[in-house]
Design a protein around this motif. Structure first.
Motif, PDB file in Angstrom:
ATOM      1  N   PRO A  23       1.390  -1.205  -0.340  1.00 36.30           N
ATOM      2  CA  PRO A  23      -0.100  -0.144  -0.103  1.00 36.30           C
ATOM      3  C   PRO A  23       0.766   1.258  -0.100  1.00 36.30           C
ATOM      4  CG  PRO A  23      -0.811  -1.669   1.546  1.00 36.30           C
ATOM      5  CD  PRO A  23       0.578  -2.103   1.075  1.00 36.30           C
ATOM      6  N   GLU A  57      -9.624   4.343  -8.038  1.00 37.95           N
ATOM      7  CA  GLU A  57     -10.804   4.038  -6.799  1.00 37.95           C
ATOM      8  C   GLU A  57     -12.083   4.264  -7.674  1.00 37.95           C
ATOM      9  OE1 GLU A  57     -11.504   5.749  -2.948  1.00 37.95           O
ATOM     10  OE2 GLU A  57     -10.779   7.342  -4.210  1.00 37.95           O
ATOM     11  N   GLU A  63      -8.349   1.208  -3.536  1.00 35.83           N
ATOM     12  CA  GLU A  63      -9.244   1.198  -2.200  1.00 35.83           C
ATOM     13  C   GLU A  63      -8.409   2.078  -1.008  1.00 35.83           C
ATOM     14  OE1 GLU A  63     -10.789  -1.886  -0.767  1.00 35.83           O
ATOM     15  OE2 GLU A  63      -9.797  -3.045  -0.056  1.00 35.83           O
ATOM     16  N   ALA A  64      -8.747   3.419  -0.812  1.00 35.19           N
ATOM     17  CA  ALA A  64      -8.274   3.897  -0.017  1.00 35.19           C
ATOM     18  C   ALA A  64      -8.202   3.052   1.710  1.00 35.19           C
ATOM     19  CB  ALA A  64      -8.686   5.440   0.864  1.00 35.19           C
ATOM     20  N   THR A  65      -7.487   2.882   2.880  1.00 36.50           N
ATOM     21  CA  THR A  65      -7.189   2.309   3.301  1.00 36.50           C
ATOM     22  C   THR A  65      -6.721   2.537   4.615  1.00 36.50           C
ATOM     23  OG1 THR A  65      -4.821   1.484   2.743  1.00 36.50           O
ATOM     24  CG2 THR A  65      -7.379   0.169   2.032  1.00 36.50           C
ATOM     25  N   ASP A  66      -5.933   3.585   4.606  1.00 33.94           N
ATOM     26  CA  ASP A  66      -5.577   4.437   6.214  1.00 33.94           C
ATOM     27  C   ASP A  66      -4.995   5.744   5.628  1.00 33.94           C
ATOM     28  OD1 ASP A  66      -4.592   4.924   7.853  1.00 33.94           O
ATOM     29  OD2 ASP A  66      -2.476   3.515   7.858  1.00 33.94           O
ATOM     30  N   THR A  77      -3.206  10.043   1.751  1.00 30.22           N
ATOM     31  CA  THR A  77      -4.410   9.149   1.348  1.00 30.22           C
ATOM     32  C   THR A  77      -3.683   8.077   0.509  1.00 30.22           C
ATOM     33  OG1 THR A  77      -5.978  10.367   1.194  1.00 30.22           O
ATOM     34  CG2 THR A  77      -6.258   7.674   1.212  1.00 30.22           C
ATOM     35  N   TYR A  79      -2.905   4.376  -0.331  1.00 28.98           N
ATOM     36  CA  TYR A  79      -4.504   3.054  -1.454  1.00 28.98           C
ATOM     37  C   TYR A  79      -3.902   1.723  -1.750  1.00 28.98           C
ATOM     38  CZ  TYR A  79      -6.442   7.203  -2.933  1.00 28.98           C
ATOM     39  OH  TYR A  79      -7.402   8.643  -2.950  1.00 28.98           O
ATOM     40  N   THR A  80      -4.493   0.884  -1.475  1.00 28.80           N
ATOM     41  CA  THR A  80      -4.648  -0.926  -1.756  1.00 28.80           C
ATOM     42  C   THR A  80      -5.123  -1.386  -2.922  1.00 28.80           C
ATOM     43  OG1 THR A  80      -3.779  -0.418   1.018  1.00 28.80           O
ATOM     44  CG2 THR A  80      -4.870  -2.905  -0.509  1.00 28.80           C
ATOM     45  N   THR A  82      -6.995  -3.716  -4.932  1.00 31.89           N
ATOM     46  CA  THR A  82      -8.162  -4.683  -4.526  1.00 31.89           C
ATOM     47  C   THR A  82      -7.674  -5.750  -5.261  1.00 31.89           C
ATOM     48  OG1 THR A  82      -9.346  -3.761  -6.253  1.00 31.89           O
ATOM     49  CG2 THR A  82      -9.248  -3.155  -4.506  1.00 31.89           C
TER      50      THR A  82
END
Length: 215
Positions: A23, A57, A63-66, A77, A79-80, A82
């Motif tokens: 990420p 996204e 997807e934003a994860t943190d 932000t 991102y990871t 999917t």
């Protein structure tokens, strides 16, 4: 034929290839891509990075994860990728490796209308190009040899390909220049006459009317 993809520019491919490692926030993505020289392997517009990430996204590929904050800097932000993004990345790479696509070249465009130059000028310009190509080819060989001492070949195959393409172009230009300077180039007299008079020789005019290229 290339597939129509939800986010089809190569910046998206670069982003997915970065996120498959771990990420990241967009600033980190840019740093990693530059460090790995991805901007040399594909056309990347750094100003569009955030837009590309947002589009990925939107289509469920990342997807934003943190969010993270360093010092007084604004939050970033993270991102990871999917599962859909991983599948898209693998499918895209399969297509790129397996399916040849026509790629436009400025040099090809120039060659296609080289007849507007005189044979002598064309030879001079090709000689200039050859000097640059030979220097760049030597630099690429040296860089690849140096990198191969530390980097596994799996991560150098794109450099090998670029070296092969550069070698092929250098050999082509050298051969074409040789034909022009030796007088062995077919139709050289007609070309010279066209350059001097501006009138297309009858044999060439007939070919141009029929179309020079096979369908």
């Amino acid at each position: 034929m290339a597939k129509r993809r939800a986010v089809g520019n190569l910046m998206a491919l670069a982003v997915l290839s970065a996120l498959v490692q771990q990420p990241m926030h967009p600033y980190q993505m840019a740093s990693v891509l530059k460090e790995h020289g991805k901007d040399r392997n594909m056309k990347i517009k750094w100003g569009s990075l955030y837009t590309v990430v947002q589009n990925l996204e939107k289509h469920g590929l990342v997807e934003a994860t943190d969010t993270v904050r360093q010092g007084a800097r604004p939050e970033r932000t993270v991102y990871t990728i999917t599962e859909a993004g991983r599948a898209e990345l693998v499918d895209w790479v399969r297509e790129l490796i397996s399916t040849p696509e026509p790629e436009q070249s400025r040099f090809t465009a120039g060659l296609s209308v080289m007849a507007v130059l005189s044979p002598g000028e064309a030879a001079e310009l090709l000689a200039q190009r050859l000097t640059v190509l030979e220097r760049e080819l030597a630099d690429k060989r040296a860089a690849l040899t140096e990198a191969a001492r530390e980097v596994p070949r799996l991560f150098l195959v794109e450099e090998e390909y670029e070296l092969a393409v550069a070698g092929a172009e250098t050999a082509f230009v050298r051969g074409l220049l040789g034909e022009l300077t030796s007088g062995e180039f077919p139709g050289l007299a007609d070309w010279q006459a066209f350059s001097e008079t501006g009138k297309v020789p009858p044999e060439l005019a007939e070919l141009m009317e029929r179309g020079l290229h096979p369908q």
